[in-house]
Enzyme design. Structure first.
Site, PDB file in Angstrom:
ATOM      1  N   HIS A  71       0.837  -1.203   0.000  1.00 52.43           N
ATOM      2  CA  HIS A  71       0.000   0.000   0.000  1.00 52.43           C
ATOM      3  C   HIS A  71       0.873   1.253   0.000  1.00 52.43           C
ATOM      4  O   HIS A  71       1.952   1.295   0.612  1.00 52.43           O
ATOM      5  CB  HIS A  71      -0.987  -0.014   1.172  1.00 52.43           C
ATOM      6  CG  HIS A  71      -0.378   0.016   2.542  1.00 52.43           C
ATOM      7  ND1 HIS A  71       0.036   1.196   3.152  1.00 52.43           N
ATOM      8  CD2 HIS A  71      -0.140  -0.966   3.438  1.00 52.43           C
ATOM      9  CE1 HIS A  71       0.508   0.923   4.362  1.00 52.43           C
ATOM     10  NE2 HIS A  71       0.417  -0.379   4.556  1.00 52.43           N
ATOM     11  N   ASP A  73      -0.286   4.362   0.991  1.00 51.83           N
ATOM     12  CA  ASP A  73      -0.709   5.379   1.949  1.00 51.83           C
ATOM     13  C   ASP A  73      -0.036   5.200   3.304  1.00 51.83           C
ATOM     14  O   ASP A  73       0.519   4.144   3.621  1.00 51.83           O
ATOM     15  CB  ASP A  73      -2.231   5.371   2.111  1.00 51.83           C
ATOM     16  CG  ASP A  73      -2.767   4.045   2.619  1.00 51.83           C
ATOM     17  OD1 ASP A  73      -2.253   2.988   2.195  1.00 51.83           O
ATOM     18  OD2 ASP A  73      -3.694   4.058   3.453  1.00 51.83           O
ATOM     19  N   ASP A  99       6.002   1.313   7.586  1.00 58.45           N
ATOM     20  CA  ASP A  99       4.657   0.919   7.144  1.00 58.45           C
ATOM     21  C   ASP A  99       4.193   1.783   5.985  1.00 58.45           C
ATOM     22  O   ASP A  99       3.484   2.760   6.189  1.00 58.45           O
ATOM     23  CB  ASP A  99       3.698   1.020   8.331  1.00 58.45           C
ATOM     24  CG  ASP A  99       2.357   0.389   8.071  1.00 58.45           C
ATOM     25  OD1 ASP A  99       2.225  -0.346   7.081  1.00 58.45           O
ATOM     26  OD2 ASP A  99       1.433   0.631   8.869  1.00 58.45           O
ATOM     27  N   GLU A 129      -5.180   1.735   2.550  1.00 58.04           N
ATOM     28  CA  GLU A 129      -5.090   0.559   3.420  1.00 58.04           C
ATOM     29  C   GLU A 129      -5.233   0.937   4.885  1.00 58.04           C
ATOM     30  O   GLU A 129      -5.709   0.124   5.694  1.00 58.04           O
ATOM     31  CB  GLU A 129      -3.751  -0.158   3.203  1.00 58.04           C
ATOM     32  CG  GLU A 129      -3.642  -1.507   3.881  1.00 58.04           C
ATOM     33  CD  GLU A 129      -3.114  -1.437   5.314  1.00 58.04           C
ATOM     34  OE1 GLU A 129      -3.217  -2.460   6.036  1.00 58.04           O
ATOM     35  OE2 GLU A 129      -2.588  -0.384   5.715  1.00 58.04           O
ATOM     36  N   GLU A 130      -4.826   2.153   5.240  1.00 52.91           N
ATOM     37  CA  GLU A 130      -4.748   2.534   6.649  1.00 52.91           C
ATOM     38  C   GLU A 130      -6.069   3.027   7.227  1.00 52.91           C
ATOM     39  O   GLU A 130      -6.114   3.422   8.389  1.00 52.91           O
ATOM     40  CB  GLU A 130      -3.677   3.621   6.833  1.00 52.91           C
ATOM     41  CG  GLU A 130      -2.255   3.199   6.472  1.00 52.91           C
ATOM     42  CD  GLU A 130      -1.643   2.237   7.464  1.00 52.91           C
ATOM     43  OE1 GLU A 130      -2.362   1.766   8.370  1.00 52.91           O
ATOM     44  OE2 GLU A 130      -0.450   1.950   7.331  1.00 52.91           O
ATOM     45  N   GLU A 158       4.219  -5.841   4.071  1.00 57.12           N
ATOM     46  CA  GLU A 158       4.071  -5.251   5.406  1.00 57.12           C
ATOM     47  C   GLU A 158       5.312  -5.552   6.249  1.00 57.12           C
ATOM     48  O   GLU A 158       5.971  -6.577   6.060  1.00 57.12           O
ATOM     49  CB  GLU A 158       2.834  -5.829   6.103  1.00 57.12           C
ATOM     50  CG  GLU A 158       1.509  -5.384   5.526  1.00 57.12           C
ATOM     51  CD  GLU A 158       1.103  -3.976   5.971  1.00 57.12           C
ATOM     52  OE1 GLU A 158       1.892  -3.302   6.669  1.00 57.12           O
ATOM     53  OE2 GLU A 158       0.001  -3.555   5.601  1.00 57.12           O
ATOM     54  N   HIS A 332       3.168   3.357  12.675  1.00 56.99           N
ATOM     55  CA  HIS A 332       2.223   4.369  13.169  1.00 56.99           C
ATOM     56  C   HIS A 332       2.778   5.173  14.343  1.00 56.99           C
ATOM     57  O   HIS A 332       2.047   5.945  14.956  1.00 56.99           O
ATOM     58  CB  HIS A 332       0.883   3.741  13.589  1.00 56.99           C
ATOM     59  CG  HIS A 332       0.183   3.017  12.492  1.00 56.99           C
ATOM     60  ND1 HIS A 332      -1.100   2.521  12.627  1.00 56.99           N
ATOM     61  CD2 HIS A 332       0.560   2.713  11.224  1.00 56.99           C
ATOM     62  CE1 HIS A 332      -1.466   1.921  11.495  1.00 56.99           C
ATOM     63  NE2 HIS A 332      -0.467   2.034  10.646  1.00 56.99           N
TER      64      HIS A 332
END
Length: 358
Positions: A71, A73, A99, A129-130, A158, A332
């Protein structure tokens, strides 16, 4: 538009991707850069755009096909842009380094520098995705161009500390609701306290012993936890409703329906509502392509204790693993950072795997 050099060291490419802000729903700039780079630097690939996702693939007629998915984003910025490096250059810092722009960089580098792989490859760089699962770009791709997600093995980039994490747990959230009767607290005996009625469901949770399940030689540990409790009307009113939120992480030998049946049996006698659910994914390590990937990555695989988009591929009947640089516990966080050596190690392992197909 930012120009990406796909032939550069994947570490430098990671930094370039990090420096293109791409919070969920704002991926157009990075998707534009990825699309332009693939079209101009990987002429051997078929490239299409789907919303703010970019898809590319070889069409060499190889006997097997591998899907590499990542992903584009990130979560919102937290004073962690632009990218930076430690003085010795060993660590790359910044939003998305973990991430999962380091994984994206590895895939993009291979897309440009591996024109004749021994396996056909599909590259999927997707959006959203997030955030809410209903917005996930993979879901849109599956609805609109499903042929782009077909293969014999899916590798989702990931963060996995540079090791193979196979399959994933399923996840389900339920609400357990109790009801009572309101009354003034000065005359509490005239009511029925719904919060007090949660004592028994909580007791069942406290006594619960989660399963430990072995699948393909990997150990999946299930979990069941109270994650929220709500109720109350006012400081002088006996509450007539209370809700206990419970999260269940279940092993890949159960599907969503079986997990729901298990929870309804556990909380028999209570009102149970499923709030959301995502399926588990079996590791599929018995499949030839998965075995060869594990060998190329060092011969060791572990169970994924969490949920990722590998479940979407598993639902399509494909074995799927997580394999990417970075420590997932840093995802994150403001302190996202990734080892430069780990990025290169993952790139080398995938190059070996993709160059030695069946």
């Amino acid at each position: 538009m930012t120009a990406l050099d796909l032939h550069a060291d994947p570490v430098d490419l990671t930094a370039a991707l990090v420096d293109i802000p791409s919070e969920s729903r704002s991926e157009k700039a990075i998707a534009d850069a990825v699309e332009e780079a693939l079209r101009s630097q990987a002429p051997h690939l078929e490239v299409v755009r789907n919303g703010d996702a970019v898809l590319a693939r070889t069409n060499l007629g190889r006997p097997s096909r591998v899907v590499l998915a990542g992903h584009l984003d990130t979560v919102p910025e937290n004073a962690n842009l632009p990218s930076s490096r430690t003085d010795d250059g060993a660590i790359l810092r910044g939003l998305g380094t973990v991430d999962m722009k380091s994984g994206d960089a590895v895939f993009l580098h291979l897309a440009a520098t591996l024109p004749e792989p021994d396996r056909d490859i599909t590259f999927v760089f997707y959006d959203c995705e997030e955030i809410d699962a209903s917005l996930n770009g993979l879901g849109r791709i599956q609805r609109e161009v499903p042929e782009w997600l077909r293969g014999d093995l899916a590798i989702v980039g990931e963060p996995s500390n540079g090791s193979i994490e196979a399959g994933c747990q399923g996840t389900m959230r339920i609400d357990v609701t109790t009801t009572g009767a309101r009354a003034h607290t000065a005359r509490g005996w005239m009511g029925v306290n719904a919060i007090h009625a949660l004592a028994e469901p909580l007791r069942r949770l406290e006594a619960y012993e989660p399963r430990v399940v072995d699948i393909d030689g990997l150990t999946y540990r299930e979990g069941l936890q109270a994650v929220r409790i709500g109720g109350g009307v006012a400081g002088n009113v006996v509450p007539d409703e209370a809700v206990l939120g419970v999260n269940h992480r279940f092993a890949p030998d159960r599907d969503v329906d079986q997990a729901e049946a298990h929870l309804r049996e556990l909380f028999d006698g209570y009102d149970v509502t499923v709030v959301d659910a995502s399926p588990s994914a079996r590791p599929g390590l018995s499949e030839p392509a998965a075995k060869e990937l594990v060998a190329a990555a060092g011969g060791v695989a572990t169970a994924k204790l969490g949920w990722t988009d590998v479940a979407r591929f598993s639902a399509l009947g494909m074995p799927a693993v997580n394999f990417g640089p970075g420590d997932p516990t840093l995802a994150h966080t403001q302190g996202e950072q990734v080892s430069v050596a780990e990025i290169r190690r993952v790139a080398d392992a995938l190059r070996t795997f993709l160059s030695a197909g069946a």
